[in-house]
Design a protein around this motif. Structure first.
Motif, PDB file in Angstrom:
ATOM      1  N   ILE A 232      43.486 -43.840 101.470  1.00 57.44           N
ATOM      2  CA  ILE A 232      43.679 -42.782 100.906  1.00 57.44           C
ATOM      3  C   ILE A 232      44.928 -42.193  99.826  1.00 57.44           C
ATOM      4  CG2 ILE A 232      44.694 -41.248 103.036  1.00 57.44           C
ATOM      5  CD1 ILE A 232      41.436 -40.465 101.392  1.00 57.44           C
ATOM      6  N   GLU A 233      44.591 -41.106  98.971  1.00 54.42           N
ATOM      7  CA  GLU A 233      45.124 -40.138  98.110  1.00 54.42           C
ATOM      8  C   GLU A 233      45.331 -39.135  98.251  1.00 54.42           C
ATOM      9  OE1 GLU A 233      47.955 -41.783  96.573  1.00 54.42           O
ATOM     10  OE2 GLU A 233      47.735 -43.914  97.592  1.00 54.42           O
ATOM     11  N   GLU A 234      43.994 -38.824  97.948  1.00 53.88           N
ATOM     12  CA  GLU A 234      43.884 -37.087  97.918  1.00 53.88           C
ATOM     13  C   GLU A 234      41.805 -36.887  98.029  1.00 53.88           C
ATOM     14  OE1 GLU A 234      44.487 -34.464  94.204  1.00 53.88           O
ATOM     15  OE2 GLU A 234      45.325 -35.865  94.074  1.00 53.88           O
ATOM     16  N   ILE A 235      41.525 -35.822  98.291  1.00 53.15           N
ATOM     17  CA  ILE A 235      40.140 -35.089  98.561  1.00 53.15           C
ATOM     18  C   ILE A 235      40.040 -33.916  97.989  1.00 53.15           C
ATOM     19  CG2 ILE A 235      38.718 -35.067 100.321  1.00 53.15           C
ATOM     20  CD1 ILE A 235      40.473 -36.503 102.139  1.00 53.15           C
ATOM     21  N   HIS A 236      39.179 -33.944  96.666  1.00 52.49           N
ATOM     22  CA  HIS A 236      38.600 -32.993  96.567  1.00 52.49           C
ATOM     23  C   HIS A 236      36.614 -32.858  96.715  1.00 52.49           C
ATOM     24  CE1 HIS A 236      41.275 -33.080  93.122  1.00 52.49           C
ATOM     25  NE2 HIS A 236      41.081 -34.312  93.037  1.00 52.49           N
ATOM     26  N   ASP A 237      36.997 -31.581  97.206  1.00 53.10           N
ATOM     27  CA  ASP A 237      35.475 -31.048  97.863  1.00 53.10           C
ATOM     28  C   ASP A 237      34.903 -30.725  96.879  1.00 53.10           C
ATOM     29  OD1 ASP A 237      33.752 -30.637 100.048  1.00 53.10           O
ATOM     30  OD2 ASP A 237      34.839 -28.883 100.761  1.00 53.10           O
ATOM     31  N   HIS A 238      33.502 -30.911  96.558  1.00 51.19           N
ATOM     32  CA  HIS A 238      32.680 -30.278  95.655  1.00 51.19           C
ATOM     33  C   HIS A 238      31.637 -29.850  96.572  1.00 51.19           C
ATOM     34  CE1 HIS A 238      34.419 -32.014  91.534  1.00 51.19           C
ATOM     35  NE2 HIS A 238      35.010 -32.458  93.173  1.00 51.19           N
ATOM     36  N   VAL A 239      30.637 -29.717  95.953  1.00 49.45           N
ATOM     37  CA  VAL A 239      29.171 -28.712  95.953  1.00 49.45           C
ATOM     38  C   VAL A 239      28.686 -29.567  97.449  1.00 49.45           C
ATOM     39  CG1 VAL A 239      27.406 -27.250  96.361  1.00 49.45           C
ATOM     40  CG2 VAL A 239      29.391 -27.492  94.884  1.00 49.45           C
ATOM     41  N   GLU A 240      27.826 -30.978  96.784  1.00 48.84           N
ATOM     42  CA  GLU A 240      27.517 -31.677  97.426  1.00 48.84           C
ATOM     43  C   GLU A 240      27.916 -33.016  98.329  1.00 48.84           C
ATOM     44  OE1 GLU A 240      24.388 -32.231  93.806  1.00 48.84           O
ATOM     45  OE2 GLU A 240      23.465 -31.346  94.265  1.00 48.84           O
ATOM     46  N   ASN A 241      29.405 -33.059  97.995  1.00 48.67           N
ATOM     47  CA  ASN A 241      30.163 -34.081  98.143  1.00 48.67           C
ATOM     48  C   ASN A 241      31.115 -33.891  98.232  1.00 48.67           C
ATOM     49  OD1 ASN A 241      30.823 -35.131  95.596  1.00 48.67           O
ATOM     50  ND2 ASN A 241      28.587 -35.810  94.771  1.00 48.67           N
TER      51      ASN A 241
END
Length: 100
Positions: A47-56
């Motif tokens: 894991i490097e980073e996580i981006h939170d989007h509306v559906e996923n």
């Protein structure tokens, strides 16, 4: 670029490699409801980073092989796991046929 097909669905995902850097940079969108379970399937250091989007959520990873990219996308890619077809697919198809 990896073309990944499963049943009647497909996706294209870039897998980025750089000289003197081990592994491949890879991004996979995961259903928000499945993101905690997905995290448990990742290997240490992926894991490097996580981006939170509306559906996923979009997970930016560093994986050790192209095979690993395909495994993760085939099982966890938002468009495969939810059986949701991309809205753009119909638009692109109709555009090619000259309807749009």
């Amino acid at each position: 670029m990896l073309l990944i097909m499963k049943e009647s669905r497909w996706t294209v995902r870039p897998a980025i490699s750089k000289e003197k850097v081990k592994g491949y940079g890879f991004e996979v969108p995961v259903d928000t409801a499945l993101s905690e379970v997905f995290l448990k399937h990742l290997r240490k250091g992926e894991i490097e980073e996580i981006h939170d989007h509306v559906e996923n959520k979009h997970f930016h990873l560093t994986v050790d092989s192209l095979k690993r990219c395909i495994e993760l996308a085939g099982e966890w890619d938002y468009y495969f796991s939810t059986r949701t077809k991309w809205r753009r697919s119909a638009f692109l198809f109709l555009s090619i046929l000259g309807f749009l």
